[in-house]
Design a protein around this motif. Structure first.
Motif, PDB file in Angstrom:
ATOM      1  N   UNK A  37       0.621  -1.246  -0.459  1.00 45.47           N
ATOM      2  CA  UNK A  37       0.206  -0.339   0.303  1.00 45.47           C
ATOM      3  C   UNK A  37       0.632   1.589   0.036  1.00 45.47           C
ATOM      4  N   UNK A  38       0.457   2.344  -0.772  1.00 44.80           N
ATOM      5  CA  UNK A  38      -0.811   2.401  -1.452  1.00 44.80           C
ATOM      6  C   UNK A  38      -0.997   1.740  -2.841  1.00 44.80           C
ATOM      7  N   UNK A  65      -9.299   0.571   2.381  1.00 41.40           N
ATOM      8  CA  UNK A  65     -10.037   1.666   1.691  1.00 41.40           C
ATOM      9  C   UNK A  65      -9.550   2.299   0.448  1.00 41.40           C
ATOM     10  N   UNK A 107      -7.624   5.137  -0.367  1.00 39.71           N
ATOM     11  CA  UNK A 107      -6.297   6.191   0.112  1.00 39.71           C
ATOM     12  C   UNK A 107      -5.968   7.655  -0.361  1.00 39.71           C
ATOM     13  N   UNK A 160      -5.386   2.311  -3.048  1.00 43.70           N
ATOM     14  CA  UNK A 160      -5.490   1.138  -1.923  1.00 43.70           C
ATOM     15  C   UNK A 160      -4.942   1.309  -0.410  1.00 43.70           C
ATOM     16  N   UNK A 161      -4.846   1.297   0.662  1.00 47.31           N
ATOM     17  CA  UNK A 161      -4.284   0.565   1.477  1.00 47.31           C
ATOM     18  C   UNK A 161      -6.066   0.024   2.530  1.00 47.31           C
ATOM     19  N   UNK A 162      -4.565  -0.007   4.101  1.00 46.54           N
ATOM     20  CA  UNK A 162      -5.679  -0.784   4.934  1.00 46.54           C
ATOM     21  C   UNK A 162      -6.040  -0.367   5.751  1.00 46.54           C
TER      22      UNK A 162
END
Lengths: 278, 213, 213
Positions: B105-106, B135, B137, B149-151
């Motif tokens: 991520x990202x 989500x 980001x 996207x990231x956690x």
């Protein structure tokens, strides 16, 4: 366990009326055992085999199994066999075996009795045993048939469930599975990979996400606010590296109005947005 | 037929039926009898049965097609456990996508596809977003501005992690995985288990790095 | 969880389930709860619910696999009218085969045939297996290794029984004493009197009817 002596009373019992029809006591069983051939198919279905037929013949004469009059039974039995052979030979086979057995018993009974051999078994004994054994299960199966049975005598209750938002269970994931998945996808990727090897800090990438997250909400953030002094030198370095990486990726822009003025971080100028689901 | 018997028959019929029964339908049950109960008797029976359900785990309810016994909503959570199926499993594709989002991520969808070598279905991304494990980001400033996207915090919570640092590095993963020993990089500590502190403090992973632009 | 609530949950679950539920199974409904009821609470709830059925059209019965609400036999004629089709009737051959398997288990097909004096059709065995009233419990170690059949819990459930002990006792064999006077009846065609010295050993044949293994 009635080991009865041949007493006059017992003899008398056989003479007692076995039925009373229209007030008339009957002592002689009706001789209606003959069944016309065209009714034989139905007749055959009514019996569960030679033992069943024998039992029927005995009952019809109102006789005790123990008092098996071989000759009479054999004669009647043979009449049925004759009829049967014409209609359903394959079924008659089992009945024929029984007929042979009856004939054998009969012949042994007719042989003169050697006085000395007291131990010899009555030839009827085995047949009587089998008849009794069969009769027990015949009776028991009738009793089982009478037991209160589901969907005939009783029905299970089934209340509906009240409508209620059903929570579908969501899949559980084991961390190990996730790690395995990563390991495998990377291994697969390596097969196509160039030889360039680069070390990356996981925490830097996490920090990149976090910074983007802040910018998502605030859009315009003072550079210094992204640093948390409490994280110590390591944290500061990680945040700084993350910012540099984001800049390199054109994910953020830095803005400074004049030298030494506060630096602001903002998301890179927005172009057309891809929603990620194309 | 007397009221008591009518009530018992109506009760048993409503309980045994798999569908709601109307008063008409209930009346039909008595049709062949010489001594049929009146419609009023049947209705009264229903009212009495309804009252008997007071405080019970089931109730006699009127719905469009008639009357039926059903479990009360307040006990339904327990009753529903009778049919609780085992939770389904996520696909391999989903787990791979998730792991790439977590470790890289990202990351954009295109980058995930590049590593995996296959396209990532929209439903996978949607499932992960709905589960709130990932989500968006931000957006990458390249043509098309793809989502990055990231956690999430929820992801860490679910896997009981304080931070992503607690995840093993790729190198450590290789050590864990005994099924592919030939891929191991030469490791001076070969044969030994890495000390736990190193796992925690390194927090790094070695990768091919081919996917960055 | 308090007794009232436990009783309501147990009641709703037993009514909603289409199979009998054991106490163990009922306990599982509370498994994820912080405040689980005790086994005794659940058992007491069942007893109370059973008492509440007094005089009603349904009863809470204990059968082999647990507890089940079911309609009482005396309202059966009316309840049965809910369904078009008649309950299946079973042939004598099937019932005799079934009772031999139940009372003489484990038993081979050959042994059944020996008692019945006729061959047992494959379709009968198939029906019994499909209905899950009997199952193959092993094989007899004789040439051909024929299957040994035994009865199942589903058999008991279907016939409303808690255990095999509740089955009717197998009729006792009459004493095989051929010195029975009726045999002495003069039979004009029966040339000679049979030798009547034989006294059968009654113990060998008289069976209490419980040949369980």
């Amino acid at each position: 366990m009635a080991k009865t002596d041949p007493s006059p009373q017992n003899r008398l019992q056989a003479e007692l009326p076995f039925a009373v029809v229209k007030g008339e006591p009957m002592t002689v069983p009706p001789e209606d055992l003959y069944i016309p051939p065209d009714a034989l198919e139905i007749f055959l279905d009514a019996f569960e085999g030679p033992l069943d037929l024998l039992l029927y013949l005995i009952k019809r004469q109102n006789l005790d199994i123990l008092a098996l009059p071989i000759l009479r039974i054999t004669q009647q039995y043979m009449e049925y066999i004759e009829l049967m052979k014409e209609v359903r030979l394959e079924l008659a086979a089992e009945y024929l075996v029984m007929a042979a057995m009856l004939a054998e018993i009969k012949s042994r009974l007719l042989l003169p009795q050697p006085v000395c051999e007291e131990d010899e078994e009555d030839p009827r004994l085995d047949l009587i045993r089998r008849l009794q054994e069969y009769e027990r299960f015949k009776k028991t199966s009738e009793q089982i048939d009478e037991l209160p049975r589901m969907h005939r005598d009783t029905f299970e209750v089934s209340a509906m469930q009240s409508a209620c938002k059903e929570e579908r269970p969501r899949p559980n994931v084991d961390l190990k599975d996730l790690l395995c998945a990563f390991h495998e996808v990377i291994q697969r990727a390596q097969m196509f990979a160039s030889h360039l090897i680069q070390r990356e800090h996981l925490s830097v990438r996490e920090r990149m996400s976090r910074i983007l997250g802040v910018l998502n909400v605030e859009d315009f953030v003072e550079f210094q606010r992204l640093f948390d002094v409490e994280e110590g030198r390591g944290g500061v370095v990680v945040t700084f590296l993350a910012l540099l990486e984001l800049l390199r990726n054109h994910a953020v822009e830095l803005v400074q109005s004049k030298p030494f003025a506060p630096i602001y971080v903002k998301p890179a100028v927005k172009g057309p947005v891809e929603d990620g689901y194309s | 037929m007397n009221d008591v018997k009518v009530k018992r028959v109506v009760e048993a019929a409503l309980m045994a039926a798999d569908v709601a029964l109307s008063v008409d339908r209930l009346m039909l049950l008595f049709e062949p009898d010489a001594e049929k109960p009146s419609r009023l008797q049947v209705k009264n029976a229903i009212t009495a049965l309804q009252e008997e359900c007071e405080g019970k785990g089931v109730e006699l309810r009127r719905i469009a097609s008639g009357w039926r016994y059903q479990t009360r909503p307040d006990v339904q959570p327990w009753v529903a456990r009778l049919w609780q199926e085992k939770p389904p499993r996520y696909s391999r594709a989903l787990l791979e996508t998730l792991s790439l989002i977590v470790y890289r991520q990202p990351i954009t969808r295109g980058e995930i596809e590049e590593v995996r070598g296959v396209s990532v279905s929209s439903s996978i991304i949607k499932t992960l977003l709905e589960r709130e494990w990932v989500r968006v980001v931000g957006h990458k400033e390249v043509p098309g501005r793809p989502a990055l996207y990231g956690s999430t915090r929820q992801f860490l919570d679910y896997f009981n992690l304080k931070s992503l640092d607690e995840l093993p590095t790729l190198a450590e993963l290789k050590d864990l995985d005994l099924s592919h020993p030939e891929l191991d990089l030469p490791n001076p500590q070969e044969g030994e288990k890495p000390p736990l502190q190193i796992v925690a403090e390194s927090g790094e992973l070695v990768d091919t790095g081919k996917t960055r632009h």
